[in-house]
Motif scaffolding. Structure first.
Motif, PDB file in Angstrom:
ATOM      1  N   ALA A  51      59.463  29.971  45.996  1.00 23.25           N
ATOM      2  CA  ALA A  51      59.579  28.527  45.786  1.00 23.25           C
ATOM      3  C   ALA A  51      60.158  28.291  44.405  1.00 23.25           C
ATOM      4  O   ALA A  51      59.996  29.123  43.501  1.00 23.25           O
ATOM      5  N   ASP A  52      60.797  27.139  44.241  1.00 25.18           N
ATOM      6  CA  ASP A  52      61.415  26.874  42.939  1.00 25.18           C
ATOM      7  C   ASP A  52      60.385  26.700  41.833  1.00 25.18           C
ATOM      8  O   ASP A  52      60.694  26.860  40.658  1.00 25.18           O
ATOM      9  N   GLN A  53      59.133  26.379  42.208  1.00 29.41           N
ATOM     10  CA  GLN A  53      58.141  26.146  41.160  1.00 29.41           C
ATOM     11  C   GLN A  53      57.377  27.399  40.757  1.00 29.41           C
ATOM     12  O   GLN A  53      56.667  27.402  39.761  1.00 29.41           O
ATOM     13  N   TYR A  54      57.520  28.502  41.490  1.00 24.03           N
ATOM     14  CA  TYR A  54      56.836  29.739  41.120  1.00 24.03           C
ATOM     15  C   TYR A  54      57.480  30.330  39.871  1.00 24.03           C
ATOM     16  O   TYR A  54      58.616  30.824  39.905  1.00 24.03           O
ATOM     17  N   GLU A  60      62.427  32.908  42.103  1.00 25.53           N
ATOM     18  CA  GLU A  60      63.679  32.902  42.859  1.00 25.53           C
ATOM     19  C   GLU A  60      64.695  33.826  42.197  1.00 25.53           C
ATOM     20  O   GLU A  60      65.394  34.587  42.879  1.00 25.53           O
ATOM     21  N   ALA A  61      64.790  33.762  40.882  1.00 29.43           N
ATOM     22  CA  ALA A  61      65.736  34.618  40.167  1.00 29.43           C
ATOM     23  C   ALA A  61      65.388  36.092  40.357  1.00 29.43           C
ATOM     24  O   ALA A  61      66.278  36.945  40.484  1.00 29.43           O
ATOM     25  N   LEU A  62      64.094  36.401  40.402  1.00 30.19           N
ATOM     26  CA  LEU A  62      63.646  37.769  40.631  1.00 30.19           C
ATOM     27  C   LEU A  62      64.121  38.266  41.991  1.00 30.19           C
ATOM     28  O   LEU A  62      64.665  39.374  42.108  1.00 30.19           O
ATOM     29  N   ALA A  77      62.908  32.494  52.427  1.00 33.59           N
ATOM     30  CA  ALA A  77      62.375  31.140  52.529  1.00 33.59           C
ATOM     31  C   ALA A  77      62.014  30.669  51.132  1.00 33.59           C
ATOM     32  O   ALA A  77      61.382  31.402  50.369  1.00 33.59           O
ATOM     33  N   THR A  78      62.429  29.474  50.781  1.00 35.78           N
ATOM     34  CA  THR A  78      62.022  28.902  49.508  1.00 35.78           C
ATOM     35  C   THR A  78      61.669  27.433  49.723  1.00 35.78           C
ATOM     36  O   THR A  78      61.842  26.891  50.818  1.00 35.78           O
ATOM     37  N   LYS A  79      61.151  26.812  48.662  1.00 37.15           N
ATOM     38  CA  LYS A  79      60.614  25.467  48.795  1.00 37.15           C
ATOM     39  C   LYS A  79      61.015  24.611  47.601  1.00 37.15           C
ATOM     40  O   LYS A  79      61.343  25.138  46.535  1.00 37.15           O
ATOM     41  N   PHE A  80      60.939  23.302  47.796  1.00 38.01           N
ATOM     42  CA  PHE A  80      61.216  22.345  46.725  1.00 38.01           C
ATOM     43  C   PHE A  80      60.206  21.210  46.829  1.00 38.01           C
ATOM     44  O   PHE A  80      59.527  21.049  47.843  1.00 38.01           O
ATOM     45  N   SER A 107      68.298  26.191  43.502  1.00 34.08           N
ATOM     46  CA  SER A 107      67.701  27.373  44.141  1.00 34.08           C
ATOM     47  C   SER A 107      68.771  28.359  44.581  1.00 34.08           C
ATOM     48  O   SER A 107      68.611  29.573  44.415  1.00 34.08           O
ATOM     49  N   LEU A 108      69.852  27.854  45.142  1.00 38.30           N
ATOM     50  CA  LEU A 108      70.949  28.730  45.558  1.00 38.30           C
ATOM     51  C   LEU A 108      71.481  29.529  44.368  1.00 38.30           C
ATOM     52  O   LEU A 108      71.743  30.734  44.480  1.00 38.30           O
TER      53      LEU A 108
END
Length: 326
Positions: A51-54, A60-62, A77-80, A107-108
């Motif tokens: 998720a973008d907030q983790y 996400e970068a990891l 899967a990711t979230k916003f 995120s992309l």
């Protein structure tokens, strides 16, 4: 590896939650995390949740760095929705169409990819009609930037309204032996609408592993220290539930973690749990649960040992509980 379906995605029966690699669960080690991610892929896991907030984008970068050369072989899967300030505090939820588009682009970029397999609204924004949020996500599908739309911790009414705008591929929600609230209304609805369910915290934030005997074993900044189920008399009561599971798992010669995951997997082919871990050894242990078949009498025994509502304490602190079921 066995596989299940989320929309058109063919995903491993167990996915992998990656949140703890960047925040919340104690200390982080990027080298170890990337090794664990690669090990999971080698064992057939192809569904990774972030998720973008983790870690405020760090998670996400990891994943972007870890999967740079194998992006086409996995599902991300990711979230916003969560908005955090510079100090890291959550200051709101944003589901506006403009924010949807901006969050997706960010995120992309962090993920180093040009598409997201499953994009969730992390929590429902009560100030924005869900139809508007889903409308913006539909446009992202049309643009090829996301493949499927998901919701997280949404109410039954919100799910129904969202589904009328565009098919929802998955609902992510907490579901485990000590969090079975969805069985009454949400799970039947998702099955009626053919929406896959992605249970997060299927091991009760580590409690159901049997490895946490005292809250003092958690590092000082582990957020579980501030959650009701890990505090005081609640902890003692919930530990007694885990001890019951340990007795059953010992008889079956499996670990409590494997028992909890096997129980969840046996509840339907439309469930894709995403246990989180930072260690390859736990990935191996979790994957082994996929091949464990629980006889009906054992499942019935588990239901009696840990019945619905057995866990004491809310899932989150009071402020976070207000974000659920909206």
């Amino acid at each position: 590896m066995k596989y299940r379906a989320i929309g058109s995605l063919r995903v491993s029966a167990l996915g992998m939650g990656c949140m703890g690699m960047s925040e919340y669960y104690g200390n982080q080690n990027e080298v170890e995390s990337i090794e664990t991610l690669h090990f999971a892929v080698s064992r057939g896991v192809n569904f990774f949740d972030t998720a973008d907030q983790y870690g405020q984008g760090k998670n996400e970068a990891l994943l972007g760095r870890a999967f740079k050369n194998i992006r086409h072989t996995i599902n991300i899967a990711t979230k916003f929705g969560f908005v955090r300030n510079d100090s890291g505090a959550v200051v709101g939820i944003n589901g506006s169409p403009k924010y949807v588009k901006a969050a997706c682009e960010a995120s992309l970029k962090r993920l180093g990819t040009d598409y997201i397999d499953l994009y969730y609204l992390h929590r429902v924004d009560p100030s924005v009609p869900i139809e508007e949020t889903i409308g913006a996500l539909t446009e992202l599908i049309q643009e090829g930037k996301i493949r499927h739309i998901g919701l997280s911790e949404a109410s039954s009414q919100t799910i129904k309204r969202a589904q009328k705008v565009h098919p929802i591929a998955a609902l992510q929600t907490e579901y485990s032996l000590w969090s079975r609230d969805i069985e009454k209304e949400i799970l039947p609805l998702c099955r009626e609408l053919q929406i896959a369910v992605v249970p997060y915290s299927p091991l009760g934030r580590g409690f159901l592993t049997g490895k946490i005997k005292s809250v003092n074993t958690l590092v000082e900044h582990d957020y579980r220290r501030n959650t009701p189920r890990f505090q005081g008399e609640n902890f003692k009561h919930n530990l007694s539930l885990v001890q019951r599971l340990e007795e059953i798992s010992n008889q079956l010669h499996i670990s409590p973690s494997q028992l909890a995951l096997a129980w969840l997997l046996s509840n339907g082919e439309d469930l894709v749990p995403i246990p989180g871990t930072k260690k390859s050894s736990y990935v191996e242990e979790n994957i082994a649960a996929i091949d464990i078949e629980l006889p009906k009498d054992i499942k019935d025994f588990i239901d009696k040992a840990v019945p619905v509502g057995a866990a004491v304490g809310e899932r989150y602190p009071a402020s976070s509980m207000t974000l659920l079921d909206r």
